[in-house]
Enzyme design. Structure first.
Site, PDB file in Angstrom:
ATOM      1  N   ASN A   1      -9.924   1.290   0.286  1.00 57.99           N
ATOM      2  CA  ASN A   1      -8.774   0.716   1.001  1.00 57.99           C
ATOM      3  C   ASN A   1      -8.569   1.385   2.353  1.00 57.99           C
ATOM      4  O   ASN A   1      -7.549   1.149   3.005  1.00 57.99           O
ATOM      5  CB  ASN A   1      -7.508   0.891   0.168  1.00 57.99           C
ATOM      6  CG  ASN A   1      -7.618   0.202  -1.172  1.00 57.99           C
ATOM      7  OD1 ASN A   1      -8.112  -0.915  -1.258  1.00 57.99           O
ATOM      8  ND2 ASN A   1      -7.192   0.875  -2.228  1.00 57.99           N
TER       9      ASN A   1
ATOM     10  N   HIS B   1       2.231  -5.975  -7.620  1.00 66.91           N
ATOM     11  CA  HIS B   1       1.565  -4.751  -8.063  1.00 66.91           C
ATOM     12  C   HIS B   1       2.319  -4.071  -9.210  1.00 66.91           C
ATOM     13  O   HIS B   1       3.554  -4.143  -9.299  1.00 66.91           O
ATOM     14  CB  HIS B   1       1.494  -3.793  -6.870  1.00 66.91           C
ATOM     15  CG  HIS B   1       0.643  -2.593  -7.101  1.00 66.91           C
ATOM     16  ND1 HIS B   1       1.158  -1.355  -7.349  1.00 66.91           N
ATOM     17  CD2 HIS B   1      -0.707  -2.440  -7.116  1.00 66.91           C
ATOM     18  CE1 HIS B   1       0.182  -0.481  -7.493  1.00 66.91           C
ATOM     19  NE2 HIS B   1      -0.972  -1.120  -7.358  1.00 66.91           N
TER      20      HIS B   1
ATOM     21  N   GLU C   1       4.562  -8.853  -2.513  1.00 65.81           N
ATOM     22  CA  GLU C   1       3.607  -8.180  -1.632  1.00 65.81           C
ATOM     23  C   GLU C   1       3.389  -9.084  -0.427  1.00 65.81           C
ATOM     24  O   GLU C   1       3.634 -10.290  -0.496  1.00 65.81           O
ATOM     25  CB  GLU C   1       2.266  -7.972  -2.357  1.00 65.81           C
ATOM     26  CG  GLU C   1       2.362  -6.976  -3.480  1.00 65.81           C
ATOM     27  CD  GLU C   1       1.042  -6.773  -4.234  1.00 65.81           C
ATOM     28  OE1 GLU C   1      -0.027  -6.754  -3.597  1.00 65.81           O
ATOM     29  OE2 GLU C   1       1.094  -6.625  -5.460  1.00 65.81           O
TER      30      GLU C   1
ATOM     31  N   SER D   1      -3.138  -7.375  -3.530  1.00 64.35           N
ATOM     32  CA  SER D   1      -4.192  -6.353  -3.557  1.00 64.35           C
ATOM     33  C   SER D   1      -5.466  -6.794  -4.257  1.00 64.35           C
ATOM     34  O   SER D   1      -6.540  -6.282  -3.942  1.00 64.35           O
ATOM     35  CB  SER D   1      -3.654  -5.088  -4.222  1.00 64.35           C
ATOM     36  OG  SER D   1      -3.193  -5.369  -5.523  1.00 64.35           O
TER      37      SER D   1
ATOM     38  N   ASP E   1       6.361  -5.484  -0.060  1.00 72.07           N
ATOM     39  CA  ASP E   1       5.412  -4.374  -0.145  1.00 72.07           C
ATOM     40  C   ASP E   1       4.257  -4.714   0.801  1.00 72.07           C
ATOM     41  O   ASP E   1       3.474  -5.627   0.539  1.00 72.07           O
ATOM     42  CB  ASP E   1       4.925  -4.220  -1.590  1.00 72.07           C
ATOM     43  CG  ASP E   1       3.928  -3.072  -1.735  1.00 72.07           C
ATOM     44  OD1 ASP E   1       3.277  -2.712  -0.737  1.00 72.07           O
ATOM     45  OD2 ASP E   1       3.789  -2.544  -2.853  1.00 72.07           O
TER      46      ASP E   1
ATOM     47  N   HIS F   1      -1.090  -3.431   1.887  1.00 69.30           N
ATOM     48  CA  HIS F   1      -2.438  -3.819   2.323  1.00 69.30           C
ATOM     49  C   HIS F   1      -2.441  -4.527   3.674  1.00 69.30           C
ATOM     50  O   HIS F   1      -3.470  -5.076   4.075  1.00 69.30           O
ATOM     51  CB  HIS F   1      -3.099  -4.688   1.250  1.00 69.30           C
ATOM     52  CG  HIS F   1      -3.377  -3.929  -0.001  1.00 69.30           C
ATOM     53  ND1 HIS F   1      -4.476  -3.123  -0.154  1.00 69.30           N
ATOM     54  CD2 HIS F   1      -2.649  -3.796  -1.134  1.00 69.30           C
ATOM     55  CE1 HIS F   1      -4.441  -2.545  -1.335  1.00 69.30           C
ATOM     56  NE2 HIS F   1      -3.336  -2.939  -1.955  1.00 69.30           N
TER      57      HIS F   1
ATOM     58  N   LYS G   1      -3.774   3.650   2.473  1.00 71.55           N
ATOM     59  CA  LYS G   1      -4.765   2.579   2.633  1.00 71.55           C
ATOM     60  C   LYS G   1      -5.233   2.581   4.093  1.00 71.55           C
ATOM     61  O   LYS G   1      -5.948   3.494   4.478  1.00 71.55           O
ATOM     62  CB  LYS G   1      -4.178   1.276   2.120  1.00 71.55           C
ATOM     63  CG  LYS G   1      -3.685   1.491   0.661  1.00 71.55           C
ATOM     64  CD  LYS G   1      -3.502   0.298  -0.151  1.00 71.55           C
ATOM     65  CE  LYS G   1      -2.814   0.593  -1.480  1.00 71.55           C
ATOM     66  NZ  LYS G   1      -3.589   1.438  -2.406  1.00 71.55           N
TER      67      LYS G   1
HETATM   68  C1  LIG Z   1       0.603  -3.440  -3.314  1.00 71.03           C
HETATM   69  C2  LIG Z   1       0.504  -1.992  -3.632  1.00 71.03           C
HETATM   70  N1  LIG Z   1       1.631  -1.250  -3.638  1.00 71.03           N
HETATM   71  C3  LIG Z   1       1.594   0.057  -3.921  1.00 71.03           C
HETATM   72  C4  LIG Z   1       0.414   0.690  -4.203  1.00 71.03           C
HETATM   73  C5  LIG Z   1       0.436   2.156  -4.543  1.00 71.03           C
HETATM   74  O1  LIG Z   1       0.174   2.934  -3.414  1.00 71.03           O
HETATM   75  P1  LIG Z   1      -0.414   4.415  -3.572  1.00 71.03           P
HETATM   76  O2  LIG Z   1      -1.865   4.255  -3.858  1.00 71.03           O
HETATM   77  O3  LIG Z   1      -0.102   5.072  -2.276  1.00 71.03           O
HETATM   78  O4  LIG Z   1       0.294   5.046  -4.719  1.00 71.03           O
HETATM   79  C6  LIG Z   1      -0.782  -0.041  -4.200  1.00 71.03           C
HETATM   80  C7  LIG Z   1      -2.108   0.545  -4.453  1.00 71.03           C
HETATM   81  O5  LIG Z   1      -2.442   1.394  -5.123  1.00 71.03           O
HETATM   82  C8  LIG Z   1      -0.735  -1.413  -3.924  1.00 71.03           C
HETATM   83  O6  LIG Z   1      -1.845  -2.144  -3.963  1.00 71.03           O
END
Ligand SMILES: Cc1ncc(COP(=O)(O)O)c(C=O)c1O
Length: 394
Positions: free
Chosen positions: A48, A139, A183, A187, A212, A215, A240
């Site tokens: 990522n 997510h 989102e 993802s 969120d 990505h 990411k």
């Molecule tokens: C949409 C989304 N939100 C939150 C996260 C979590 O982020 P982190 O990896 O910094 O804990 C992820 C990925 O892991 C994600 O894909």
């Protein structure tokens, strides 16, 4: 073996039988393009780190300088003595990037979703259980935050504005606070939520829109601002496209103050350490000027989608740097992953429960460390029928 251990064992055996058992692979990474596993090197299609910032000299330098100057830990939570004076300027940069009045950063994207959503949806503060409308494919960390708030999510079909509108109307008479939670870029699918239309619905139904932008931040939108412009509250991660680690929420000053007082993941967790803050700070300085890298990644992903379509592979509704190759069964995804390993590419099979049954896939993610020849060789490998098989999985 005590009873609980036996039950864990039964669970693991069932996972094995269903082809769904996960294992951790030891990976050596010395740059953003190649991973070595078991002594063999592969082009990494799983990262990522979309802007290839993880090994960028500016981030490494500032992380090292800040470790040297301020130590490798922050020593306490932010409400105690961990709120080093490094935080405020970084949060100002995040607020500016996300075009919101304020920002707050904490340990990880997962922790941010888990703890911020729990605090925002706190019925003891809101006076009633809020109505939270969520995209079905959100997510796991967003579901976790909703569960922590002990609420029943009102799930709408993935990216389906009509369904969301129906649900909002159905619950229209309720005098309870309303939120829409989605989102921006999904993802596992690489598709983009219709945020303009969702924001219109949010306005019409007086709902707060939380996006969120994990990505999208850094890699999409003008100057890498992401796609959360229409949101009231943007959540995301530095892990990411920004190359390092940590989560953020960008919001109003009031919401920020409230979270400082109510968000358990901030209050009861040690503040991010100086080297990580240094890497975040350097990434925030670089991201606005990285248009060339953003265009390169977008072009690679499009070249791959076109090529995959031409050899009959489905890439769903992807329009971003994340391109799923949807294969159906876990076995098919594992087989394709193995085939690619044989050809020198590392792409893990993503299987249920991470994705819906029948949609196991390879999740291919393009970064600024890839080039056109990687895409072409990848397409050749996908088109090839009988390369050696070796299972790899997530
Ligand atoms: C949409 C989304 N939100 C939150 C996260 C979590 O982020 P982190 O990896 O910094 O804990 C992820 C990925 O892991 C994600 O894909």
């Amino acid at each position: 073996m005590v009873g609980s251990e036996r039950r864990y064992q039964v669970f693991l055996e069932a996972r094995s039988r269903e082809g769904l058992r996960r294992t951790l692979n030891d990976v050596v990474a010395r740059n953003a393009r190649i991973v070595s596993v078991g002594g063999r090197s592969y082009v990494n299609l799983t990262s990522n780190d979309y802007l290839a910032l993880r090994f960028h000299k500016a981030l490494i330098r500032r992380a090292a300088e800040w470790a040297e100057a301020y130590g490798v830990g922050s020593g306490a939570s932010r409400l105690v003595t961990g709120n080093l004076d490094l935080f405020a300027p970084i949060e100002a940069k995040v607020a500016k990037l996300k075009n919101k009045p304020a920002a707050l950063i904490m340990a990880s994207g997962f922790q941010t979703n888990a703890a911020v959503l729990q605090a925002l949806f706190d019925r003891s503060v809101l006076g009633a259980e809020p109505l939270v409308f969520t995209d079905r494919l959100n997510h796991a960390s967003m579901h976790f935050g909703c569960q922590a708030a002990d609420l029943r999510e009102l799930r709408y079909r993935h990216c389906d504005v009509k369904h969301l509108g129906e649900l909002l109307s159905q619950y229209g008479e309720h005098d309870r606070p309303k939120y829409i939670l989605t989102e921006s870029v999904f993802s596992m699918d690489g598709d983009v939520a219709p945020l303009g239309e969702i924001a219109e619905l949010a306005r019409a139904h007086r709902a707060t829109l939380i996006v969120d932008d994990a990505h999208a931040t850094g890699i999409l939108g003008e100057e890498g601002r992401g796609l959360s412009g229409d949101a009231d509250i943007a959540i995301g991660t530095f892990s990411k496209a920004l190359g390092s680690f940590g989560g953020y929420v960008a919001c109003s000053e009031t919401a920020r103050d409230y979270l400082v007082n109510r968000c358990s993941g901030l209050i009861y967790s040690t503040a991010l350490p100086p080297p990580v803050l240094g890497a975040i700070d350097a990434a925030l300085d670089l991201v606005p000027s990285m248009d060339a890298e953003r265009a390169q990644v977008a072009n690679l992903a499009q070249r791959f989608r076109d090529g995959a379509g031409a050899i009959g592979l489905g890439t769903g509704a992807s329009t971003t740097q994340i391109v799923p190759v949807i294969l159906g069964s876990p076995e098919a995804a594992l087989g394709m992953s193995a085939r690619l390993r044989g050809a020198g590419f590392w792409a893990v099979a993503i299987r249920p429960p991470t994705v819906a049954t029948g949609t196991a896939r390879l999740r291919v993610a393009f970064t600024a460390a890839h080039d056109g020849s990687d895409v072409d060789r990848l397409l050749d490998a996908l088109a090839e029928e009988d390369l050696p098989r070796q299972a790899s999985a997530m």
